[in-house]
Design a protein around this motif. Structure first.
Motif, short mmCIF file in Angstrom:
data_model
loop_
_atom_site.label_atom_id
_atom_site.label_comp_id
_atom_site.label_asym_id
_atom_site.label_seq_id
_atom_site.Cartn_x
_atom_site.Cartn_y
_atom_site.Cartn_z
N PHE A 185 39.49 3.10 -4.74
CA PHE A 185 39.79 2.73 -6.13
C PHE A 185 39.31 1.31 -6.43
CE2 PHE A 185 43.70 1.09 -4.13
CZ PHE A 185 43.88 -0.12 -4.79
N GLN A 186 39.24 0.44 -5.42
CA GLN A 186 38.70 -0.90 -5.65
C GLN A 186 37.21 -0.83 -5.94
OE1 GLN A 186 40.61 -3.17 -6.37
NE2 GLN A 186 41.63 -4.22 -4.69
N TRP A 187 36.51 0.04 -5.22
CA TRP A 187 35.08 0.20 -5.46
C TRP A 187 34.82 0.68 -6.89
CZ3 TRP A 187 30.43 -1.09 -3.89
CH2 TRP A 187 29.34 -0.33 -4.30
N GLU A 188 35.63 1.62 -7.37
CA GLU A 188 35.45 2.14 -8.72
C GLU A 188 35.67 1.04 -9.76
OE1 GLU A 188 34.22 5.08 -9.40
OE2 GLU A 188 34.12 5.44 -7.25
N ARG A 189 36.55 0.10 -9.47
CA ARG A 189 36.78 -1.02 -10.40
C ARG A 189 35.68 -2.05 -10.31
NH1 ARG A 189 42.46 -3.60 -10.47
NH2 ARG A 189 41.81 -4.43 -8.45
N LEU A 190 35.10 -2.19 -9.12
CA LEU A 190 34.09 -3.22 -8.90
C LEU A 190 32.70 -2.79 -9.28
CD1 LEU A 190 32.95 -5.84 -7.62
CD2 LEU A 190 33.04 -4.67 -5.40
N ARG A 191 32.32 -1.55 -9.01
CA ARG A 191 30.93 -1.14 -9.12
C ARG A 191 30.30 -1.44 -10.47
NH1 ARG A 191 26.52 -1.27 -9.28
NH2 ARG A 191 24.88 0.11 -8.50
N PRO A 192 30.98 -1.22 -11.62
CA PRO A 192 30.33 -1.50 -12.91
C PRO A 192 29.94 -2.96 -13.10
CG PRO A 192 32.25 -0.09 -13.23
CD PRO A 192 32.30 -0.59 -11.81
N ALA A 194 23.07 -2.96 -11.64
CA ALA A 194 22.86 -1.51 -11.66
C ALA A 194 21.93 -1.07 -10.55
CB ALA A 194 22.32 -1.08 -13.03
N ASP A 195 20.91 -1.88 -10.29
CA ASP A 195 19.94 -1.58 -9.24
C ASP A 195 20.16 -2.53 -8.08
OD1 ASP A 195 17.82 -0.87 -7.67
OD2 ASP A 195 16.27 -1.60 -9.04
N LEU A 196 20.63 -1.99 -6.97
CA LEU A 196 20.88 -2.81 -5.78
C LEU A 196 19.68 -2.84 -4.84
CD1 LEU A 196 24.52 -1.63 -4.94
CD2 LEU A 196 23.83 -3.67 -6.20
N GLY A 197 18.63 -2.16 -5.22
CA GLY A 197 17.45 -2.08 -4.38
C GLY A 197 16.87 -3.45 -4.06
N GLY A 198 16.57 -3.66 -2.80
CA GLY A 198 15.96 -4.92 -2.37
C GLY A 198 16.94 -6.03 -2.07
N LEU A 199 18.23 -5.82 -2.34
CA LEU A 199 19.20 -6.91 -2.14
C LEU A 199 19.57 -7.06 -0.66
CD1 LEU A 199 21.75 -6.63 -5.10
CD2 LEU A 199 19.63 -7.96 -4.93
N GLY A 244 21.42 1.66 -2.19
CA GLY A 244 20.09 1.11 -2.20
C GLY A 244 19.89 -0.30 -1.70
N ALA A 245 20.95 -0.98 -1.26
CA ALA A 245 20.77 -2.33 -0.73
C ALA A 245 19.78 -2.29 0.43
CB ALA A 245 22.10 -2.91 -0.25
N ALA A 246 18.84 -3.24 0.43
CA ALA A 246 17.81 -3.24 1.47
C ALA A 246 18.40 -3.51 2.84
CB ALA A 246 16.76 -4.30 1.13
N ARG A 247 19.35 -4.43 2.90
CA ARG A 247 19.98 -4.79 4.16
C ARG A 247 21.42 -5.16 3.91
NH1 ARG A 247 20.02 -10.49 6.85
NH2 ARG A 247 20.88 -10.07 8.92
#
Length: 237
Positions: free
Chosen positions: A43-50, A54-59, A79-82
């Motif tokens: 439930f913490q993730w659902e509150r945090l994610r927004p 939006a694009d975590l790619g490459g982070l 999608g986080a790179a690492r």
């Protein structure tokens, strides 16, 4: 005849690493089905994610105090790179490695505390600091170390808070004769727990909202948003 099915073996591995504080679902098996917070930390993730990009790619992401790795795994899945996940507790790290194995994601795990950040020698695009601050004997030092040695851009902090849920405007200075300001409910207060809170002797300092925000500013962070109670999205100044 003993049951050696994959699901049975996973249940055994989960039980051997218990108890779990992250109530995760691993191949259909809940790690903490009777958790007093229910679906935590889901439930913490659902509150945090927004509030996250939006694009975590490459982070390049650092998860400080990763526990069983729920947030690390979700960030990698999105999608986080690492993702480097650290915790001082080897049992939590063993849980996290099992969870990542079952999820089929590559997360780096390392045994270290927030006070060890200087030896990492690198900065991260996104730093998560969830559910750790109030477990520390030196919380402001921890935030200073994150600012100086880890966060290059975004920091997410979640801390247990007690006391007033408001944060009023305060002057930058007060005369030595001023007393009344310290009695205001929205004055920054860090409540010291000498013995234990909620049966947990590792709960040392519990801030009110004003104190959490003041410490973040003092450590060099600008608060961008408060996407939910007790959660802060910050940018390093």
């Amino acid at each position: 005849m003993p049951d050696h099915t994959p699901n049975h073996d996973l249940r055994r591995r989960i039980d051997e690493l218990g108890p779990w504080f992250h109530n995760m679902e691993l191949d259909g098996i809940r790690t903490a089905p009777d958790h007093f917070l229910g679906d935590y930390p889901g439930f913490q993730w659902e509150r945090l994610r927004p509030a996250l990009p939006a694009d975590l790619g490459g982070l390049n992401v650092l998860d400080i105090g990763c526990n069983a790795g729920y947030f690390s795994i979700r960030l990698k899945q999105e999608g986080a790179a690492r993702v480097l996940a650290v915790d001082h507790d080897p049992r939590y790290l063993a849980q996290a490695r099992l969870a990542a194995e079952v999820a089929g994601v590559a997360v780096e795990f390392r045994e270290m505390s927030v006070y060890d950040l200087p030896r990492l020698g690198e900065r991260f695009d996104l730093v998560l600091f969830m559910g750790v601050l109030y477990h520390l004997r030196h919380p402001l030092l921890a935030l200073d170390l994150i600012h100086a040695h880890a966060a290059a851009d975004l920091l997410v902090v979640q801390s247990l808070e007690r006391g007033a849920g408001t944060a009023g405007a305060l002057a930058a200075d007060h005369d030595f004769s001023e007393h009344a300001i310290f009695d205001r409910d929205d004055y920054p207060r860090l409540h010291f727990v000498e013995h234990a809170y909620a049966g947990d002797p590792s709960n040392w300092w519990i801030p009110n909202r004003a104190c959490t925000e003041a410490m973040l500013r003092s450590a060099g962070f600008t608060i961008l948003s408060r996407p939910a109670d007790e959660i802060y999205l910050c940018r390093r100044r």
